[in-house]
Design an enzyme around this catalytic site. Sequence first.
Site: not given
Length: 311
Positions: A135, A138-139
């Site tokens: 992701c 997300c990261d």
Amino acid sequence: MSDTIRDTVIIGSGCAGLTAAIYTARANLKPLVLEGHEPGGQLSITTLVENFPGWPEGIQGPQLIENMKLQATRFGAEFRMGHLASADLSKRPFALKIGSETIHTRTLIIASGASARWLGLPSEQALIGHGVSSCATCDGFFFSGREIAVVGGGDSAMEEALFLTRFAEKVTLLHRREQFRASRIMLDRAIAHPKIQFRANTIIEEVLGVEQKEVSGLRIRDIVTNEESTLPISGLFLGIGHIPNAKMFEGQIDLDEDGYIKTHDSVFTRVAGVYACGDVQDRRYRQAITAAGSGCMAALEVEKYLEEHGR
């Protein structure tokens, strides 16, 4: 027999399922949550979560899941380890086969999620959450100023690579074939970006850094020349898609060409009393907060359905 019929059963225990559990439990519906083969969903293998509202310093993914589970339990939700083998949605109450047991329920919330496609390398699995991610949204922030790699040849990989250029110093896009499956417009955008470098006909043999518990590079191989080399990177992102966990409902509710549940008006399936939320029906956003929001919607619809049809 009415004593053995549940008001609602929730399939899945990620953000969507747990939010649905909190809402339905507070409505005194005593939901049964089947945790599935990946309890906690994608967040259970995520480290620091910085984009979930209410946690200014961030929170570890497993801790966020545990907090939500405790919250749902506090209001009366029941959790059970188990995997849904089959479901019969053609009659009421619905019949769910869990191992050798059959559970009957008036309503059903499907929050079974979508599993990221992985390469299957032991070194990759060991470093999930420590530099290996599925992701970018997300990261990506954690890799500001670093060199990273993205694996894949479709639109998902191009989108991930383009998004990651906001943070990374350099993005190497690895693909095992010469030709890319991505749409022309997405491929052209990626090719034109100065931070993205392409390496076709390349596979990953090993993710380096297992002993240090932090990605330090990749051992890669050119499948045309068979030459091996080392690519020094700090992060590896998988852009090879997700597998929605909805196969057990095939033929009973509508699925799209990739197996995601088709919903209308946010969480409604074509079967009255059956609702889908989270990544199993969301192929676009796939965020913890959007999953939680759709779990709330599904729970509210369950309450309304039971009020209208009697409990």
